[in-house]
Scaffold this motif. Structure first.
Motif, PDB file in Angstrom:
ATOM      1  N   ARG A 191       0.859  -1.177   0.000  1.00 16.78           N
ATOM      2  CA  ARG A 191       0.000   0.000   0.000  1.00 16.78           C
ATOM      3  C   ARG A 191       0.898   1.231   0.000  1.00 16.78           C
ATOM      4  NH1 ARG A 191      -2.549  -0.893   4.335  1.00 16.78           N
ATOM      5  NH2 ARG A 191      -1.671   0.724   5.682  1.00 16.78           N
ATOM      6  N   VAL A 192       0.780   2.020  -1.066  1.00 14.47           N
ATOM      7  CA  VAL A 192       1.597   3.219  -1.208  1.00 14.47           C
ATOM      8  C   VAL A 192       0.751   4.425  -0.812  1.00 14.47           C
ATOM      9  CG1 VAL A 192       3.082   4.552  -2.733  1.00 14.47           C
ATOM     10  CG2 VAL A 192       2.779   2.103  -3.143  1.00 14.47           C
ATOM     11  N   ASN A 193       1.172   5.125   0.247  1.00 14.26           N
ATOM     12  CA  ASN A 193       0.445   6.287   0.747  1.00 14.26           C
ATOM     13  C   ASN A 193       1.153   7.563   0.289  1.00 14.26           C
ATOM     14  OD1 ASN A 193      -1.498   4.806   2.502  1.00 14.26           O
ATOM     15  ND2 ASN A 193       0.361   4.216   3.576  1.00 14.26           N
ATOM     16  N   CYS A 195       9.797  -0.411 -11.667  1.00 13.20           N
ATOM     17  CA  CYS A 195      10.699  -1.415 -11.102  1.00 13.20           C
ATOM     18  C   CYS A 195      11.532  -1.976 -12.250  1.00 13.20           C
ATOM     19  CB  CYS A 195       9.916  -2.533 -10.399  1.00 13.20           C
ATOM     20  SG  CYS A 195      10.958  -3.833  -9.698  1.00 13.20           S
ATOM     21  N   ALA A 196      12.816  -1.652 -12.268  1.00 12.12           N
ATOM     22  CA  ALA A 196      13.678  -2.054 -13.377  1.00 12.12           C
ATOM     23  C   ALA A 196      13.867  -3.566 -13.432  1.00 12.12           C
ATOM     24  CB  ALA A 196      15.031  -1.365 -13.248  1.00 12.12           C
ATOM     25  N   GLN A 197      13.863  -4.224 -12.276  1.00 12.23           N
ATOM     26  CA  GLN A 197      14.132  -5.658 -12.245  1.00 12.23           C
ATOM     27  C   GLN A 197      13.021  -6.468 -12.890  1.00 12.23           C
ATOM     28  OE1 GLN A 197      15.813  -7.097  -8.583  1.00 12.23           O
ATOM     29  NE2 GLN A 197      14.966  -9.154  -8.829  1.00 12.23           N
ATOM     30  N   THR A 198      11.769  -6.030 -12.709  1.00 11.42           N
ATOM     31  CA  THR A 198      10.631  -6.777 -13.268  1.00 11.42           C
ATOM     32  C   THR A 198      10.077  -6.141 -14.537  1.00 11.42           C
ATOM     33  OG1 THR A 198       9.006  -5.552 -11.957  1.00 11.42           O
ATOM     34  CG2 THR A 198       9.970  -7.529 -10.951  1.00 11.42           C
ATOM     35  N   GLY A 257      12.955  -6.052  -5.677  1.00 11.44           N
ATOM     36  CA  GLY A 257      14.159  -5.240  -5.653  1.00 11.44           C
ATOM     37  C   GLY A 257      13.824  -3.780  -5.396  1.00 11.44           C
ATOM     38  N   LYS A 258      14.267  -2.895  -6.285  1.00 12.51           N
ATOM     39  CA  LYS A 258      14.078  -1.454  -6.111  1.00 12.51           C
ATOM     40  C   LYS A 258      12.817  -0.970  -6.827  1.00 12.51           C
ATOM     41  CE  LYS A 258      18.094  -0.421  -4.065  1.00 12.51           C
ATOM     42  NZ  LYS A 258      18.219   0.225  -2.748  1.00 12.51           N
ATOM     43  N   LEU A 259      11.982  -0.248  -6.109  1.00 11.82           N
ATOM     44  CA  LEU A 259      10.826   0.421  -6.692  1.00 11.82           C
ATOM     45  C   LEU A 259      11.096   1.920  -6.660  1.00 11.82           C
ATOM     46  CD1 LEU A 259       7.865   0.447  -7.747  1.00 11.82           C
ATOM     47  CD2 LEU A 259       7.145   0.595  -5.349  1.00 11.82           C
ATOM     48  N   MET A 284      12.397  12.078  -6.021  1.00 13.74           N
ATOM     49  CA  MET A 284      12.275  10.663  -6.351  1.00 13.74           C
ATOM     50  C   MET A 284      12.565   9.842  -5.088  1.00 13.74           C
ATOM     51  SD  MET A 284      14.371   8.271  -9.065  1.00 13.74           S
ATOM     52  CE  MET A 284      15.840   8.258  -8.036  1.00 13.74           C
ATOM     53  N   VAL A 285      11.757   8.809  -4.885  1.00 18.73           N
ATOM     54  CA  VAL A 285      11.924   7.922  -3.728  1.00 18.73           C
ATOM     55  C   VAL A 285      12.238   6.517  -4.227  1.00 18.73           C
ATOM     56  CG1 VAL A 285      10.752   6.864  -1.759  1.00 18.73           C
ATOM     57  CG2 VAL A 285      10.392   9.282  -2.270  1.00 18.73           C
ATOM     58  N   LYS A 286      13.217   5.855  -3.600  1.00 22.14           N
ATOM     59  CA  LYS A 286      13.531   4.466  -3.913  1.00 22.14           C
ATOM     60  C   LYS A 286      13.152   3.595  -2.722  1.00 22.14           C
ATOM     61  CE  LYS A 286      17.366   5.266  -7.135  1.00 22.14           C
ATOM     62  NZ  LYS A 286      18.796   4.975  -7.430  1.00 22.14           N
ATOM     63  N   VAL A 287      12.394   2.543  -3.003  1.00 21.12           N
ATOM     64  CA  VAL A 287      11.921   1.642  -1.946  1.00 21.12           C
ATOM     65  C   VAL A 287      12.456   0.244  -2.218  1.00 21.12           C
ATOM     66  CG1 VAL A 287       9.899   0.706  -0.764  1.00 21.12           C
ATOM     67  CG2 VAL A 287       9.810   3.010  -1.761  1.00 21.12           C
ATOM     68  N   ASP A 288      13.023  -0.374  -1.190  1.00 21.82           N
ATOM     69  CA  ASP A 288      13.499  -1.760  -1.306  1.00 21.82           C
ATOM     70  C   ASP A 288      12.336  -2.705  -1.080  1.00 21.82           C
ATOM     71  OD1 ASP A 288      16.280  -1.394  -1.827  1.00 21.82           O
ATOM     72  OD2 ASP A 288      16.558  -0.810   0.266  1.00 21.82           O
ATOM     73  N   ILE A 289      12.086  -3.576  -2.055  1.00 16.51           N
ATOM     74  CA  ILE A 289      11.011  -4.558  -1.949  1.00 16.51           C
ATOM     75  C   ILE A 289      11.639  -5.935  -1.807  1.00 16.51           C
ATOM     76  CG2 ILE A 289       8.953  -5.530  -3.024  1.00 16.51           C
ATOM     77  CD1 ILE A 289       8.721  -2.557  -2.388  1.00 16.51           C
TER      78      ILE A 289
END
Length: 294
Positions: A39-41, A68-71, A95-97, A139-144
């Motif tokens: 869930r992205v707020n 997401c570059a990985q997917t 990975g990174k979002l 820009m925000v980077k999130v580890d998934i």
């Protein structure tokens, strides 16, 4: 998508330019787990009357670009609300979002001007086409990270075998072993083996086997006292199931609240909603348009 420092033929509100001497645009982004989904707020803070007027009049919107570059996943979320929630399937990211924030014109703007413009632009007006960027946020980077004990990974706690009793024509479930044993009639088992070699059929197979088996197990556990439930705690299936329910769904299997759970709904969530994926696969395979009311 990386935000690049870019020059525009008109003033753009951003932290890296002085096109606006006053005003600001910032977005607080919080990503939390919602079961297997994310869930992205979004909480937007806009301090610029001219851009706020565009949002209020419907000629511009807040736009969030997720990638997401990985997917290879990429999508755009648009809203005119300062508070917005977007649910993202955990299946499509790893990975990174990356999340980038913008304000974008949704209609052609004729004679756009702002009192917050730099003095070089004061007194000037600009015709801006729909789709053009009006403001750039951070820009925000999130580890998934993904849980390797995801119940959607069938081999984790399920073992599908053929029933040695050839007179039995129904699927049976045995929860007394280390894993949950799903026994299929002989012909069904060989059909399952053939279909399981094709990854695109996994959602259908899970809907036909794992889902009803999981509903059965959850209903059986609900029928037991809390003390009796814990007697299965040494089995692999119980450890994985109870841990997943607690960490992903805030559901304690050894509590009275568990008795209020809808087992059918809970089972579908636990294995990542295979029924929905099955309908999507079937409608696309047979060229049928889904979602129409009968």
């Amino acid at each position: 998508m990386e935000i690049k420092y870019k020059l525009y033929p008109y003033p753009v509100l951003s932290s890296y330019s002085d096109d606006y001497t006053a005003g600001s645009f910032d977005v607080s982004i919080d990503v939390v787990r919602d079961g297997y989904d994310l869930r992205v707020n979004f909480l937007t803070m806009l301090n610029c009357d001219s851009l706020q007027d565009c949002i209020s009049q419907g000629t511009a919107k807040f736009v969030y670009h997720l990638e997401c570059a990985q997917t290879g996943f990429r999508t755009v979320v648009q809203t005119d609300k300062v508070n917005h929630v977007y649910t993202l399937s955990n299946k499509v990211v790893n990975g990174k979002l990356q999340i980038c924030s913008f304000i974008v014109a949704t209609d052609d703007l004729k004679g756009y001007a702002s009192s917050d413009f730099h003095e070089d632009y004061q007194g000037g007006t600009f015709d801006i086409e729909a789709g053009c960027v009006l403001a750039v946020g951070k820009m925000v980077k999130v580890d998934i990270s993904k849980d390797t004990d995801d119940l959607a990974n069938t081999p984790s706690i399920f073992n599908i075998i053929k029933n040695s009793d050839e007179s039995c024509k129904q699927m049976l479930v045995d929860m007394s072993q280390r894993k949950i044993i799903i026994k299929l009639p002989l012909s069904d088992f060989y059909s399952y083996k053939v279909l399981s070699s094709t990854p695109s059929t996994f959602s259908i197979l899970n809907s036909l086997t794992v889902l009803p088996a999981l509903v059965y197990v959850l209903e059986e556990l609900k029928g037991l006292s809390i003390q009796d439930r814990s007697e299965s705690s040494d089995t692999l299936w119980y450890k994985v199931l109870s841990n997943t329910l607690l960490t992903q769904f805030d559901c304690n299997i050894e509590s009275e609240e568990f008795n209020n759970q809808n087992c059918l709904v809970l089972a579908q969530k636990l294995i990542n909603n295979p029924v929905a994926d099955s309908f999507t696969f079937l409608t696309s395979s047979f060229g049928v348009a889904g979602g129409d009311e009968l």
